[in-house]
Structure formats: structure tokens, C-alpha cells
Design a protein around this motif. Structure first.
Motif, PDB file in Angstrom:
ATOM      1  N   GLY A 151       0.806  -1.215   0.000  1.00  0.00           N
ATOM      2  CA  GLY A 151       0.000   0.000   0.000  1.00  0.00           C
ATOM      3  C   GLY A 151       0.840   1.266   0.000  1.00  0.00           C
ATOM      4  O   GLY A 151       0.500   2.243  -0.674  1.00  0.00           O
ATOM      5  N   MET A 152       1.940   1.254   0.743  1.00  0.00           N
ATOM      6  CA  MET A 152       2.822   2.418   0.754  1.00  0.00           C
ATOM      7  C   MET A 152       3.457   2.652  -0.614  1.00  0.00           C
ATOM      8  O   MET A 152       3.614   3.792  -1.057  1.00  0.00           O
ATOM      9  CB  MET A 152       3.907   2.246   1.825  1.00  0.00           C
ATOM     10  N   MET A 153       3.812   1.542  -1.291  1.00  0.00           N
ATOM     11  CA  MET A 153       4.364   1.673  -2.637  1.00  0.00           C
ATOM     12  C   MET A 153       3.331   2.303  -3.565  1.00  0.00           C
ATOM     13  O   MET A 153       3.621   3.245  -4.311  1.00  0.00           O
ATOM     14  CB  MET A 153       4.801   0.313  -3.175  1.00  0.00           C
ATOM     15  N   ALA A 154       2.105   1.787  -3.515  1.00  0.00           N
ATOM     16  CA  ALA A 154       1.045   2.313  -4.381  1.00  0.00           C
ATOM     17  C   ALA A 154       0.751   3.777  -4.056  1.00  0.00           C
ATOM     18  O   ALA A 154       0.613   4.611  -4.955  1.00  0.00           O
ATOM     19  CB  ALA A 154      -0.218   1.467  -4.224  1.00  0.00           C
ATOM     20  N   LEU A 155       0.677   4.086  -2.775  1.00  0.00           N
ATOM     21  CA  LEU A 155       0.391   5.453  -2.351  1.00  0.00           C
ATOM     22  C   LEU A 155       1.487   6.423  -2.772  1.00  0.00           C
ATOM     23  O   LEU A 155       1.227   7.584  -3.094  1.00  0.00           O
ATOM     24  CB  LEU A 155       0.215   5.484  -0.831  1.00  0.00           C
ATOM     25  N   SER A 156       2.721   5.946  -2.802  1.00  0.00           N
ATOM     26  CA  SER A 156       3.850   6.811  -3.161  1.00  0.00           C
ATOM     27  C   SER A 156       3.848   7.205  -4.631  1.00  0.00           C
ATOM     28  O   SER A 156       4.330   8.290  -4.981  1.00  0.00           O
ATOM     29  CB  SER A 156       5.168   6.109  -2.834  1.00  0.00           C
ATOM     30  N   TYR A 157       3.325   6.333  -5.509  1.00  0.00           N
ATOM     31  CA  TYR A 157       3.483   6.562  -6.939  1.00  0.00           C
ATOM     32  C   TYR A 157       2.176   6.715  -7.716  1.00  0.00           C
ATOM     33  O   TYR A 157       2.207   7.082  -8.883  1.00  0.00           O
ATOM     34  CB  TYR A 157       4.299   5.423  -7.568  1.00  0.00           C
ATOM     35  N   MET A 158       1.045   6.437  -7.092  1.00  0.00           N
ATOM     36  CA  MET A 158      -0.209   6.487  -7.851  1.00  0.00           C
ATOM     37  C   MET A 158      -0.587   7.925  -8.214  1.00  0.00           C
ATOM     38  O   MET A 158      -0.208   8.875  -7.530  1.00  0.00           O
ATOM     39  CB  MET A 158      -1.347   5.839  -7.042  1.00  0.00           C
ATOM     40  N   ASP A 159      -1.326   8.042  -9.307  1.00  0.00           N
ATOM     41  CA  ASP A 159      -1.826   9.351  -9.725  1.00  0.00           C
ATOM     42  C   ASP A 159      -3.044   9.673  -8.864  1.00  0.00           C
ATOM     43  O   ASP A 159      -4.065   8.998  -8.934  1.00  0.00           O
ATOM     44  CB  ASP A 159      -2.211   9.303 -11.197  1.00  0.00           C
TER      45      ASP A 159
END
Length: 196
Positions: free
Chosen positions: A70-78
Motif C-alpha cells: 500500500g505504501m508503494m502504491a500510495l507513493s506513486y499512484m496518480d
């Protein structure tokens, strides 16, 4: 490194991302292995499923995996017009993770499993998105089952305990559930290898 992984999993590169064929093979093998274990090791798998909802160790492991993902997704998602909230969320989510580990021990494993089901479903849907084969719908159907089950597991985790109790109560239910998983896994794997 994580940015490249995010782009690959969620098809953010112009060159594409995780392919439909690879996703189908992984999903098919996963379904086959899990249901074959349930078929061959009936008592062990039933005992595991009965103890799983209140198993704090599995809750910590699964929630930690979900937190990292989730942190990875939150860091890079638009995030569109909410981009200004990213820094706040990157601060709040780790604090919430620690607080959940400390204070939400009841059914933590089920809640964490539900989170992971939602995350995995997103990748499966991305892999099948706009693919020309009609057979690709095997993956979105499964992904939406995971999404619905995942939401129930997060919001009402006792539903997993009740479902496991119901399936285990009669041998015919267990057999039908395991065979359904084996057949669906074999079908996904076969179509992935032959058609995708």
C-alpha cells in the motif's frame, strides 16, 4: 526500483506491464496449488482455516505485506486533484499500521487478508484490461469475487469464520468447494497457456 515495480504492476509504462498470460499462469497455479493442498491434506487444511481468523501471527505477516504494498502504491499512484494529500497520507498510514497492530488484534488475519485480496484484484484487473480475448473475463470474474469477499473480510471479518464453519460442516460442501477451485484454476491455467 519500487517505482519501476509499480509501473510494471499497474501498467503505467508505455511499453506495457505485467502480461495477461503471465498473470493467468500465476493465478491458475495459485488456485491449483491451494486447492490441491486442501484436497490432499483435508484435516490439516481444515484445521488451518479454522484457526486462521484469530491467528495474530498471520495477521501481522499479512498486514505487513499489505502495508508495504500500500505504501508503494500510495507513493506513486496518480491522485489527480488530491495530490496535495499524498504527504499527509504517507505520514498517517504508517501510524495507522502500528496502531492497528497494537489495538486491532481481533480477527486481524482476516482483515489483513481482505486488504491483500483487494490489492491483488487490482493487478489482475489491470492485466486483463482492454485485452482482445473474450476468455480474459475469467480473471475479472475472479477478481471481483476477491473484491467483494475482501470488503466483507475487512468490514465484517467474522464472515470468514462463519463461511469456513459452514463449508466444513458437511463433507459434500468441502468437496464441492475444493473441486470448484481446482476446476477454475485448471481452466485459467489452460486458457492462459493456449489462448493468451
Amino acid at each position: 526500483m519500487f517505482h519501476d515495480l509499480y509501473d510494471y504492476l499497474y501498467h503505467q509504462n508505455t511499453t506495457g506491464g505485467i502480461p495477461l498470460k503471465g498473470t493467468g499462469i500465476l493465478v491458475g497455479l495459485f488456485l491449483l496449488l491451494v486447492h490441491a493442498w486442501a484436497w490432499l491434506k483435508r484435516r490439516e487444511s481444515q484445521a488451518f482455516l479454522q484457526s486462521f481468523p484469530r491467528n495474530y501471527f498471520w495477521g501481522v505477516v499479512l498486514l505487513s505485506v499489505g502495508f508495504g504494498w500500500g505504501m508503494m502504491a500510495l507513493s506513486y499512484m496518480d491522485m489527480g486533484e488530491f495530490f496535495f494529500l499524498r504527504s499527509y497520507m504517507l505520514t498517517i498510514v504508517p501510524i495507522a499500521f502500528v496502531l492497528v497492530l497494537l489495538y486491532v488484534r481481533e480477527f486481524l488475519a482476516v482483515r489483513a487478508l481482505g486488504c491483500l485480496m483487494l490489492l491483488v484484484a487490482g493487478i489482475v484487473l489491470e492485466a486483463a484490461y482492454l485485452q482482445p480475448q473474450t476468455s480474459r473475463l475469467l480473471l475479472p470474474v475472479l477478481a471481483y469475487v476477491w473484491i467483494i469477499a475482501g470488503m466483507f473480510f475487512v468490514g465484517m471479518p467474522y464472515t470468514m469464520r462463519d463461511a469456513v464453519t459452514w463449508v466444513i460442516a458437511k463433507p459434500i460442501r468441502w468437496t464441492a468447494s475444493v473441486l470448484a477451485g481446482l476446476v477454475y484454476g485448471a481452466l485459467v491455467l489452460l486458457v492462459a497457456v493456449v489462448d493468451w
